[in-house]
Design a protein around this motif. Structure first.
Motif, PDB file in Angstrom:
ATOM      1  N   SER A 201      79.705 -24.646 -63.886  1.00  0.00           N
ATOM      2  CA  SER A 201      79.532 -23.712 -62.773  1.00  0.00           C
ATOM      3  C   SER A 201      80.042 -24.293 -61.459  1.00  0.00           C
ATOM      4  O   SER A 201      80.532 -23.558 -60.605  1.00  0.00           O
ATOM      5  CB  SER A 201      78.075 -23.251 -62.663  1.00  0.00           C
ATOM      6  OG  SER A 201      77.283 -24.266 -62.123  1.00  0.00           O
ATOM      7  N   VAL A 202      79.971 -25.606 -61.288  1.00  0.00           N
ATOM      8  CA  VAL A 202      80.425 -26.210 -60.028  1.00  0.00           C
ATOM      9  C   VAL A 202      81.933 -26.472 -60.038  1.00  0.00           C
ATOM     10  O   VAL A 202      82.627 -26.214 -59.050  1.00  0.00           O
ATOM     11  CB  VAL A 202      79.661 -27.534 -59.738  1.00  0.00           C
ATOM     12  CG1 VAL A 202      80.168 -28.200 -58.460  1.00  0.00           C
ATOM     13  CG2 VAL A 202      78.162 -27.275 -59.630  1.00  0.00           C
ATOM     14  N   ILE A 203      82.459 -26.990 -61.156  1.00  0.00           N
ATOM     15  CA  ILE A 203      83.874 -27.388 -61.212  1.00  0.00           C
ATOM     16  C   ILE A 203      84.659 -26.551 -62.218  1.00  0.00           C
ATOM     17  O   ILE A 203      85.785 -26.122 -61.941  1.00  0.00           O
ATOM     18  CB  ILE A 203      84.002 -28.894 -61.543  1.00  0.00           C
ATOM     19  CG1 ILE A 203      83.411 -29.725 -60.389  1.00  0.00           C
ATOM     20  CG2 ILE A 203      85.454 -29.277 -61.782  1.00  0.00           C
ATOM     21  CD1 ILE A 203      83.457 -31.216 -60.584  1.00  0.00           C
ATOM     22  N   GLY A 204      84.090 -26.354 -63.394  1.00  0.00           N
ATOM     23  CA  GLY A 204      84.800 -25.633 -64.462  1.00  0.00           C
ATOM     24  C   GLY A 204      85.169 -26.610 -65.568  1.00  0.00           C
ATOM     25  O   GLY A 204      85.889 -27.584 -65.321  1.00  0.00           O
ATOM     26  N   LEU A 205      84.692 -26.353 -66.777  1.00  0.00           N
ATOM     27  CA  LEU A 205      84.941 -27.273 -67.893  1.00  0.00           C
ATOM     28  C   LEU A 205      86.428 -27.445 -68.198  1.00  0.00           C
ATOM     29  O   LEU A 205      86.848 -28.467 -68.730  1.00  0.00           O
ATOM     30  CB  LEU A 205      84.195 -26.793 -69.147  1.00  0.00           C
ATOM     31  CG  LEU A 205      82.726 -27.224 -69.235  1.00  0.00           C
ATOM     32  CD1 LEU A 205      82.011 -26.486 -70.355  1.00  0.00           C
ATOM     33  CD2 LEU A 205      82.613 -28.741 -69.434  1.00  0.00           C
ATOM     34  N   GLU A 206      87.239 -26.453 -67.819  1.00  0.00           N
ATOM     35  CA  GLU A 206      88.676 -26.563 -68.086  1.00  0.00           C
ATOM     36  C   GLU A 206      89.315 -27.676 -67.248  1.00  0.00           C
ATOM     37  O   GLU A 206      90.420 -28.121 -67.538  1.00  0.00           O
ATOM     38  CB  GLU A 206      89.377 -25.212 -67.853  1.00  0.00           C
ATOM     39  CG  GLU A 206      89.504 -24.758 -66.401  1.00  0.00           C
ATOM     40  CD  GLU A 206      88.200 -24.232 -65.788  1.00  0.00           C
ATOM     41  OE1 GLU A 206      87.190 -24.109 -66.519  1.00  0.00           O
ATOM     42  OE2 GLU A 206      88.188 -23.958 -64.565  1.00  0.00           O
ATOM     43  N   LYS A 207      88.598 -28.160 -66.255  1.00  0.00           N
ATOM     44  CA  LYS A 207      89.107 -29.255 -65.412  1.00  0.00           C
ATOM     45  C   LYS A 207      88.784 -30.638 -65.980  1.00  0.00           C
ATOM     46  O   LYS A 207      89.263 -31.657 -65.488  1.00  0.00           O
ATOM     47  CB  LYS A 207      88.512 -29.138 -64.001  1.00  0.00           C
ATOM     48  CG  LYS A 207      89.207 -28.097 -63.142  1.00  0.00           C
ATOM     49  CD  LYS A 207      90.601 -28.595 -62.805  1.00  0.00           C
ATOM     50  CE  LYS A 207      91.374 -27.628 -61.950  1.00  0.00           C
ATOM     51  NZ  LYS A 207      92.785 -28.071 -61.841  1.00  0.00           N
ATOM     52  N   LEU A 208      87.948 -30.662 -66.997  1.00  0.00           N
ATOM     53  CA  LEU A 208      87.521 -31.927 -67.587  1.00  0.00           C
ATOM     54  C   LEU A 208      88.571 -32.407 -68.584  1.00  0.00           C
ATOM     55  O   LEU A 208      88.853 -31.728 -69.565  1.00  0.00           O
ATOM     56  CB  LEU A 208      86.167 -31.726 -68.270  1.00  0.00           C
ATOM     57  CG  LEU A 208      85.520 -32.953 -68.885  1.00  0.00           C
ATOM     58  CD1 LEU A 208      85.331 -34.056 -67.866  1.00  0.00           C
ATOM     59  CD2 LEU A 208      84.186 -32.555 -69.510  1.00  0.00           C
ATOM     60  N   LYS A 209      89.176 -33.584 -68.321  1.00  0.00           N
ATOM     61  CA  LYS A 209      90.331 -34.022 -69.103  1.00  0.00           C
ATOM     62  C   LYS A 209      90.133 -35.329 -69.864  1.00  0.00           C
ATOM     63  O   LYS A 209      90.899 -35.636 -70.770  1.00  0.00           O
ATOM     64  CB  LYS A 209      91.547 -34.185 -68.177  1.00  0.00           C
ATOM     65  CG  LYS A 209      91.939 -32.908 -67.455  1.00  0.00           C
ATOM     66  CD  LYS A 209      92.389 -31.824 -68.416  1.00  0.00           C
ATOM     67  CE  LYS A 209      92.662 -30.510 -67.694  1.00  0.00           C
ATOM     68  NZ  LYS A 209      92.985 -29.426 -68.641  1.00  0.00           N
ATOM     69  N   ALA A 210      89.164 -36.131 -69.462  1.00  0.00           N
ATOM     70  CA  ALA A 210      88.957 -37.416 -70.144  1.00  0.00           C
ATOM     71  C   ALA A 210      87.504 -37.830 -69.983  1.00  0.00           C
ATOM     72  O   ALA A 210      86.779 -37.302 -69.125  1.00  0.00           O
ATOM     73  CB  ALA A 210      89.884 -38.485 -69.572  1.00  0.00           C
ATOM     74  N   PHE A 211      87.084 -38.802 -70.819  1.00  0.00           N
ATOM     75  CA  PHE A 211      85.678 -39.209 -70.817  1.00  0.00           C
ATOM     76  C   PHE A 211      85.572 -40.721 -71.017  1.00  0.00           C
ATOM     77  O   PHE A 211      86.085 -41.249 -71.997  1.00  0.00           O
ATOM     78  CB  PHE A 211      84.930 -38.476 -71.940  1.00  0.00           C
ATOM     79  CG  PHE A 211      83.450 -38.380 -71.705  1.00  0.00           C
ATOM     80  CD1 PHE A 211      82.652 -39.505 -71.793  1.00  0.00           C
ATOM     81  CD2 PHE A 211      82.867 -37.166 -71.379  1.00  0.00           C
ATOM     82  CE1 PHE A 211      81.279 -39.415 -71.555  1.00  0.00           C
ATOM     83  CE2 PHE A 211      81.500 -37.068 -71.143  1.00  0.00           C
ATOM     84  CZ  PHE A 211      80.704 -38.199 -71.236  1.00  0.00           C
ATOM     85  N   HIS A 212      84.944 -41.403 -70.075  1.00  0.00           N
ATOM     86  CA  HIS A 212      84.653 -42.830 -70.230  1.00  0.00           C
ATOM     87  C   HIS A 212      83.323 -42.949 -70.954  1.00  0.00           C
ATOM     88  O   HIS A 212      82.286 -42.576 -70.400  1.00  0.00           O
ATOM     89  CB  HIS A 212      84.562 -43.521 -68.868  1.00  0.00           C
ATOM     90  CG  HIS A 212      85.884 -43.652 -68.190  1.00  0.00           C
ATOM     91  ND1 HIS A 212      86.008 -43.952 -66.847  1.00  0.00           N
ATOM     92  CD2 HIS A 212      87.153 -43.557 -68.682  1.00  0.00           C
ATOM     93  CE1 HIS A 212      87.296 -44.014 -66.550  1.00  0.00           C
ATOM     94  NE2 HIS A 212      88.008 -43.774 -67.629  1.00  0.00           N
ATOM     95  N   LEU A 213      83.365 -43.451 -72.178  1.00  0.00           N
ATOM     96  CA  LEU A 213      82.167 -43.531 -73.006  1.00  0.00           C
ATOM     97  C   LEU A 213      81.524 -44.911 -72.880  1.00  0.00           C
ATOM     98  O   LEU A 213      82.008 -45.893 -73.442  1.00  0.00           O
ATOM     99  CB  LEU A 213      82.541 -43.241 -74.466  1.00  0.00           C
ATOM    100  CG  LEU A 213      81.382 -42.963 -75.409  1.00  0.00           C
ATOM    101  CD1 LEU A 213      80.674 -41.665 -75.057  1.00  0.00           C
ATOM    102  CD2 LEU A 213      81.868 -42.923 -76.857  1.00  0.00           C
ATOM    103  N   ASN A 214      80.449 -44.967 -72.099  1.00  0.00           N
ATOM    104  CA  ASN A 214      79.749 -46.226 -71.851  1.00  0.00           C
ATOM    105  C   ASN A 214      78.255 -45.987 -71.912  1.00  0.00           C
ATOM    106  O   ASN A 214      77.780 -44.923 -71.535  1.00  0.00           O
ATOM    107  CB  ASN A 214      80.060 -46.735 -70.437  1.00  0.00           C
ATOM    108  CG  ASN A 214      81.553 -46.894 -70.188  1.00  0.00           C
ATOM    109  OD1 ASN A 214      82.249 -47.552 -70.962  1.00  0.00           O
ATOM    110  ND2 ASN A 214      82.048 -46.289 -69.116  1.00  0.00           N
ATOM    111  N   ASP A 215      77.529 -47.010 -72.340  1.00  0.00           N
ATOM    112  CA  ASP A 215      76.079 -46.961 -72.185  1.00  0.00           C
ATOM    113  C   ASP A 215      75.771 -47.584 -70.831  1.00  0.00           C
ATOM    114  O   ASP A 215      76.687 -48.128 -70.172  1.00  0.00           O
ATOM    115  CB  ASP A 215      75.389 -47.727 -73.324  1.00  0.00           C
ATOM    116  CG  ASP A 215      74.043 -47.112 -73.689  1.00  0.00           C
ATOM    117  OD1 ASP A 215      73.356 -46.613 -72.771  1.00  0.00           O
ATOM    118  OD2 ASP A 215      73.673 -47.120 -74.881  1.00  0.00           O
TER     119      ASP A 215
END
Ligand code: FE
Ligand code: FE
Ligand code: ZN
Length: 277
Positions: A201-215
């Motif tokens: 709702s704030v940015i839009g999931l279509e703008k999400l392009k990568a994910f840093h997977l860290n604990d």
């Protein structure tokens, strides 16, 4: 569904060497520092190496890569010369990225130096408006930050404020970092769906392009930014598995930035794949 996963790697021995090393450990993506992370010096340009690297994409096995800007780059420094330097560094890095088009350039939005977030988001957008150009084939990603000190990007709203001001908005996206979001206060362990809904709702999931997977070593909302090995931090393996399997996220490139070496990253990826079976 084939997972796109890799780790942060060193480009010290060259791009092609790095790419081959990634493939050897079973990765199909990777991340590297576009230049010395604590300095500003760019690598000498080796066209042959860059072309050999570009050949590793597609059939070669690499799906995409993420370049990470140096930590010293601060697009919202109160010093105009440093903001100018940030623009120069980014422009230079983006030029190199054109040797392997269609990939991502991730940066920390910056830390304001007393001038406040409202001014900082304008300054960051100014830098982006200076360096983005219509023909570029790289997408620049703003990383979600832990909110250590005066870091900008601790909330989706702050990223939105920057993005709202970027003229070539189709060139800008977001890279989530699970450690950072957790440390910023987003409950990705107990309420991933709610967090993603908020992002949408704030940015839009279509703008999400990568994910840093860290604990994360610290509690939610700690604003510390200390990464932990997958499953050995406060987020926990169950939540991390839910992230990589979430329908809204599962096709993103996942990059491990956990505190270990390449052999350690290989083992973590292997474990993750086993647990996903
Ligand atoms: Fe980062
Ligand atoms: Fe990160
Ligand atoms: Zn971090």
């Amino acid at each position: 569904m084939l997972l796109t996963i890799g780790a942060h790697m060193s480009v010290a021995k060259g791009y092609a060497h790095m790419g081959r090393e990634a493939l050897e450990i079973g990765a199909n993506t990777l991340q590297f520092f576009a230049r010395n992370p604590r300095g500003a010096k760019a690598r000498a340009l080796d066209e042959r190496d860059l072309k050999a690297f570009a050949a590793l994409f597609g059939e070669g096995g690499l799906r995409c890569v993420v370049a990470h800007a140096p930590y010293t780059m601060n697009a919202c420094s109160s010093d105009g010369h440093l903001r100018e330097l940030a623009a120069e560094m980014m422009a230079g890095d983006l030029k190199v990225m054109e040797y392997f088009p269609g990939n991502f350039y991730n940066f920390h939005p910056g830390s304001h130096v007393g001038q406040g977030a409202a001014t900082a988001v304008v300054q960051i957008a100014d830098v982006l408006n200076k360096v983005l150009y219509p023909e570029m084939r790289t997408m620049v990603l703003l990383e979600t930050m832990a909110g250590k000190g005066t870091e900008i990007g601790r909330s989706f709203e702050e990223l939105r404020e920057i993005m709202n001001r970027v003229e070539l908005s189709e060139k800008v996206g977001v890279c989530m970092d699970s450690c950072h979001m957790w440390d910023a206060g987003y409950d990705i362990a107990e309420d991933l769906t709610g967090v993603l809904k908020e992002f949408d709702s704030v940015i839009g999931l279509e703008k999400l392009k990568a994910f840093h997977l860290n604990d994360s070593l610290n509690d939610r909302g700690s604003h510390k930014d200390r990464h932990a090995l997958l499953g050995e931090g406060k987020i926990g393996m169950e939540a991390l598995l839910a992230i990589v399997s979430d329908p809204a996220l599962c096709e993103l490139p996942f990059i491990l930035e956990t505190p270990t070496d390449t052999a350690g990253h290989a083992a973590e990826m292997q474990k993750l794949k086993e647990l996903l079976k």
